[in-house]
Motif scaffolding. Structure first.
Motif, PDB file in Angstrom:
ATOM      1  N   PHE A  52     106.152  51.642  42.730  1.00  0.00           N
ATOM      2  CA  PHE A  52     105.510  51.274  44.049  1.00  0.00           C
ATOM      3  C   PHE A  52     106.153  52.204  45.132  1.00  0.00           C
ATOM      4  CE2 PHE A  52     103.012  47.342  42.807  1.00  0.00           C
ATOM      5  CZ  PHE A  52     102.481  47.983  41.418  1.00  0.00           C
ATOM      6  N   PHE A  53     107.205  52.139  45.319  1.00  0.00           N
ATOM      7  CA  PHE A  53     108.031  52.765  46.318  1.00  0.00           C
ATOM      8  C   PHE A  53     108.022  54.096  46.287  1.00  0.00           C
ATOM      9  CE2 PHE A  53     112.228  54.607  47.062  1.00  0.00           C
ATOM     10  CZ  PHE A  53     112.008  55.031  48.453  1.00  0.00           C
ATOM     11  N   ARG A  54     108.289  54.621  44.885  1.00  0.00           N
ATOM     12  CA  ARG A  54     108.052  55.814  44.709  1.00  0.00           C
ATOM     13  C   ARG A  54     106.727  56.618  44.960  1.00  0.00           C
ATOM     14  NH1 ARG A  54     107.536  58.362  38.738  1.00  0.00           N
ATOM     15  NH2 ARG A  54     108.263  60.616  38.912  1.00  0.00           N
ATOM     16  N   VAL A  55     105.857  55.922  44.563  1.00  0.00           N
ATOM     17  CA  VAL A  55     104.452  56.288  45.050  1.00  0.00           C
ATOM     18  C   VAL A  55     104.149  56.342  46.495  1.00  0.00           C
ATOM     19  CG1 VAL A  55     101.725  55.763  44.610  1.00  0.00           C
ATOM     20  CG2 VAL A  55     103.439  55.498  42.758  1.00  0.00           C
ATOM     21  N   VAL A  56     104.380  55.172  47.132  1.00  0.00           N
ATOM     22  CA  VAL A  56     104.210  55.361  48.476  1.00  0.00           C
ATOM     23  C   VAL A  56     105.143  56.330  49.217  1.00  0.00           C
ATOM     24  CG1 VAL A  56     104.728  54.064  50.759  1.00  0.00           C
ATOM     25  CG2 VAL A  56     103.844  52.929  48.625  1.00  0.00           C
ATOM     26  N   ALA A  84     105.899  59.360  47.828  1.00  0.00           N
ATOM     27  CA  ALA A  84     105.271  60.633  47.816  1.00  0.00           C
ATOM     28  C   ALA A  84     103.823  60.862  48.448  1.00  0.00           C
ATOM     29  CB  ALA A  84     104.764  60.777  46.168  1.00  0.00           C
ATOM     30  N   GLU A  85     103.271  59.666  48.511  1.00  0.00           N
ATOM     31  CA  GLU A  85     101.715  59.664  49.313  1.00  0.00           C
ATOM     32  C   GLU A  85     102.210  59.554  50.884  1.00  0.00           C
ATOM     33  OE1 GLU A  85      98.860  60.330  48.414  1.00  0.00           O
ATOM     34  OE2 GLU A  85      99.729  60.441  45.992  1.00  0.00           O
ATOM     35  N   GLY A  86     103.006  59.115  51.261  1.00  0.00           N
ATOM     36  CA  GLY A  86     103.180  59.015  52.749  1.00  0.00           C
ATOM     37  C   GLY A  86     102.600  57.877  53.266  1.00  0.00           C
ATOM     38  N   SER A  87     102.093  57.033  52.800  1.00  0.00           N
ATOM     39  CA  SER A  87     101.009  56.010  53.071  1.00  0.00           C
ATOM     40  C   SER A  87     100.760  54.774  52.089  1.00  0.00           C
ATOM     41  CB  SER A  87      99.831  56.702  53.817  1.00  0.00           C
ATOM     42  OG  SER A  87      98.765  55.777  53.738  1.00  0.00           O
ATOM     43  N   VAL A  88     101.021  53.770  52.802  1.00  0.00           N
ATOM     44  CA  VAL A  88     100.581  52.406  51.516  1.00  0.00           C
ATOM     45  C   VAL A  88      99.283  52.831  51.458  1.00  0.00           C
ATOM     46  CG1 VAL A  88     100.470  50.075  51.460  1.00  0.00           C
ATOM     47  CG2 VAL A  88     102.540  51.063  52.861  1.00  0.00           C
ATOM     48  N   THR A  89      98.262  53.004  52.299  1.00  0.00           N
ATOM     49  CA  THR A  89      96.860  53.078  51.926  1.00  0.00           C
ATOM     50  C   THR A  89      96.611  53.863  50.886  1.00  0.00           C
ATOM     51  OG1 THR A  89      96.239  52.480  54.295  1.00  0.00           O
ATOM     52  CG2 THR A  89      94.549  53.433  52.941  1.00  0.00           C
ATOM     53  N   ARG A  90      97.251  54.989  51.040  1.00  0.00           N
ATOM     54  CA  ARG A  90      96.827  56.270  50.127  1.00  0.00           C
ATOM     55  C   ARG A  90      97.542  55.879  48.732  1.00  0.00           C
ATOM     56  NH1 ARG A  90      97.419  59.862  54.392  1.00  0.00           N
ATOM     57  NH2 ARG A  90      99.748  60.261  53.959  1.00  0.00           N
ATOM     58  N   ALA A  91      98.609  54.986  48.708  1.00  0.00           N
ATOM     59  CA  ALA A  91      99.479  54.983  47.385  1.00  0.00           C
ATOM     60  C   ALA A  91      98.500  53.817  46.845  1.00  0.00           C
ATOM     61  CB  ALA A  91     100.608  54.370  47.685  1.00  0.00           C
ATOM     62  N   ALA A  92      97.811  52.862  47.419  1.00  0.00           N
ATOM     63  CA  ALA A  92      97.141  51.829  47.004  1.00  0.00           C
ATOM     64  C   ALA A  92      95.882  52.373  46.348  1.00  0.00           C
ATOM     65  CB  ALA A  92      96.674  50.702  48.165  1.00  0.00           C
ATOM     66  N   GLU A  93      95.398  53.155  47.062  1.00  0.00           N
ATOM     67  CA  GLU A  93      94.227  53.850  46.177  1.00  0.00           C
ATOM     68  C   GLU A  93      94.660  54.628  44.994  1.00  0.00           C
ATOM     69  OE1 GLU A  93      93.057  56.696  49.637  1.00  0.00           O
ATOM     70  OE2 GLU A  93      91.920  55.100  50.581  1.00  0.00           O
ATOM     71  N   ARG A  94      95.661  55.461  45.091  1.00  0.00           N
ATOM     72  CA  ARG A  94      96.052  56.278  43.753  1.00  0.00           C
ATOM     73  C   ARG A  94      96.615  54.852  42.771  1.00  0.00           C
ATOM     74  NH1 ARG A  94     101.409  60.043  43.799  1.00  0.00           N
ATOM     75  NH2 ARG A  94     102.010  59.614  41.604  1.00  0.00           N
ATOM     76  N   GLY A 134      95.138  52.138  42.389  1.00  0.00           N
ATOM     77  CA  GLY A 134      94.080  51.015  42.116  1.00  0.00           C
ATOM     78  C   GLY A 134      94.343  49.713  42.426  1.00  0.00           C
ATOM     79  N   LEU A 135      95.223  49.428  43.545  1.00  0.00           N
ATOM     80  CA  LEU A 135      95.496  48.031  43.884  1.00  0.00           C
ATOM     81  C   LEU A 135      95.158  47.980  45.410  1.00  0.00           C
ATOM     82  CD1 LEU A 135      99.119  47.978  42.374  1.00  0.00           C
ATOM     83  CD2 LEU A 135      96.978  47.136  41.464  1.00  0.00           C
ATOM     84  N   ALA A 136      95.213  46.588  45.819  1.00  0.00           N
ATOM     85  CA  ALA A 136      95.082  46.374  47.035  1.00  0.00           C
ATOM     86  C   ALA A 136      96.155  46.718  47.770  1.00  0.00           C
ATOM     87  CB  ALA A 136      94.560  44.667  47.303  1.00  0.00           C
ATOM     88  N   THR A 157      98.604  43.961  48.259  1.00  0.00           N
ATOM     89  CA  THR A 157      99.805  44.194  46.834  1.00  0.00           C
ATOM     90  C   THR A 157     100.866  44.965  47.056  1.00  0.00           C
ATOM     91  OG1 THR A 157      97.788  43.332  45.543  1.00  0.00           O
ATOM     92  CG2 THR A 157      99.679  44.421  44.312  1.00  0.00           C
ATOM     93  N   VAL A 158     100.446  46.376  47.326  1.00  0.00           N
ATOM     94  CA  VAL A 158     101.646  47.284  47.394  1.00  0.00           C
ATOM     95  C   VAL A 158     102.367  46.913  48.574  1.00  0.00           C
ATOM     96  CG1 VAL A 158     101.801  49.845  47.956  1.00  0.00           C
ATOM     97  CG2 VAL A 158      99.830  49.063  46.420  1.00  0.00           C
ATOM     98  N   SER A 159     102.000  46.493  49.592  1.00  0.00           N
ATOM     99  CA  SER A 159     102.725  46.341  51.072  1.00  0.00           C
ATOM    100  C   SER A 159     103.867  45.179  50.784  1.00  0.00           C
ATOM    101  CB  SER A 159     101.879  46.196  52.236  1.00  0.00           C
ATOM    102  OG  SER A 159     102.749  45.755  53.089  1.00  0.00           O
ATOM    103  N   THR A 160     103.275  44.037  49.828  1.00  0.00           N
ATOM    104  CA  THR A 160     104.206  42.887  49.718  1.00  0.00           C
ATOM    105  C   THR A 160     105.137  43.320  48.634  1.00  0.00           C
ATOM    106  OG1 THR A 160     102.091  41.322  50.055  1.00  0.00           O
ATOM    107  CG2 THR A 160     103.918  40.555  48.689  1.00  0.00           C
TER     108      THR A 160
END
Length: 300
Positions: free
Chosen positions: A13-17, A19-29, A31-33, A36-39
């Protein structure tokens, strides 16, 4: 706080965040809330005792510790992907061979060397990457590559466990298109003063020996091009841009593929070819085949 073990799901999850530069965009990529990603990102930072991301403008960017963690995360997940691919290959009885090829190595030589790998009992899936020498060394040390084919040796050190295996060597010849060969082939090598010549760049292992050869014969060609990539050098040679050195053993290939003919020989000028491995003892059957290939490959 001392880490008690890394949760690789959190690390992913850290790797995806990152890469995306955003928790919101990472969550969209993913498919999670968002929560969830932030926690789970917070749980990773707590387990490591380090802050991994910081806000910079509208983007989240890695901290110093985050950049270190991201480097290792990329390696971990790349190795995981390679493991899955290797297991899939094993299911069909195929051996995977990942080869790094130095950009200074003649591609025709690399092709000949690699033919030996297809002589083993199991079918081989060959993956070739071409990069700068230092990058290939780093990838080899990290076990991203099974072997590196190159024209230079390297010493193993306490921090760099890389070993050089000499495959062979070839004397060099000067080649060119037929018109250039007719013009500069007479009174060779004295005729080379003022001749258009294509040479490897000075960071190439062969370049210093070529310069010494030219100095020894007291000739000063017109160096019209310098190339890091050997294939590009040969391509310009095929277009008649200048004369170029190549292993004598490739004469027939150069005639057929590049319409290049010999201008003259330089038997005292030789090029060596090496296989670099991360272990002194080779265990990969295809790499073993390359190392034991007939040295006649390099005969003129």
């Amino acid at each position: 706080m001392k880490a008690t073990g890394i949760n690789f799901r959190h690390l992913y999850f850290f790797r995806v965040v990152a890469a995306e530069g955003s928790v919101t965009r990472a969550a969209e990529r993913l498919g999670l809330a968002i929560q969830t990603v932030s926690t789970q990102l917070a749980a990773l930072e707590q387990s490591l005792g380090k802050s991994l991301l910081t806000q910079q403008g509208r983007r989240l960017v890695p901290t110093d510790a985050g950049r270190v963690a991201l480097t290792y995360a990329e390696q971990i997940f790349e190795l995981g992907d390679r493991m899955q691919e290797a297991l899939n290959e094993a299911d069909v009885g195929r051996t995977r061979l990942t080869v790094g090829i130095s950009d200074s190595l003649p591609k025709l030589i690399a092709n000949r060397l690699l033919q030996a790998a297809f002589g083993i009992d199991a079918p081989v899936k060959l993956i070739c990457v071409e990069r700068e020498f230092e990058t290939l060394l780093a990838d080899l040390a990290l076990h991203k590559l099974d072997v590196v084919l190159t024209d230079r040796t390297v010493r193993a050190t306490a921090s760099l466990r890389v070993f050089s295996h000499l495959l062979g060597e070839s004397e060099m010849m000067l080649f060119g298109t037929a018109p250039l060969a007719r013009k500069y082939g007479r009174n060779f090598p004295r005729s080379l003063t003022g001749a258009p010549m294509l040479l490897p760049t000075r960071n190439n292992a062969l370049r210093g020996r070529i310069d010494e050869w030219l100095l020894k014969h007291e000739v000063r060609p017109d160096i019209v091009g310098e190339f890091e990539d050997n294939a590009m050098l040969n391509t310009f040679g095929r277009d008649g841009r200048g004369l170029f050195f190549a292993p004598a053993g490739l004469e027939q290939d150069l005639r057929g593929q590049f319409n290049a003919v010999p201008v003259g020989g330089a038997p005292e000028l030789r090029e060596q070819f090496y296989a670099l491995s991360s272990e002194r003892r080779i265990r990969h059957p295809a790499v073993e085949a390359i190392l034991t290939a007939n040295s006649g490959l390099f005969a003129a």
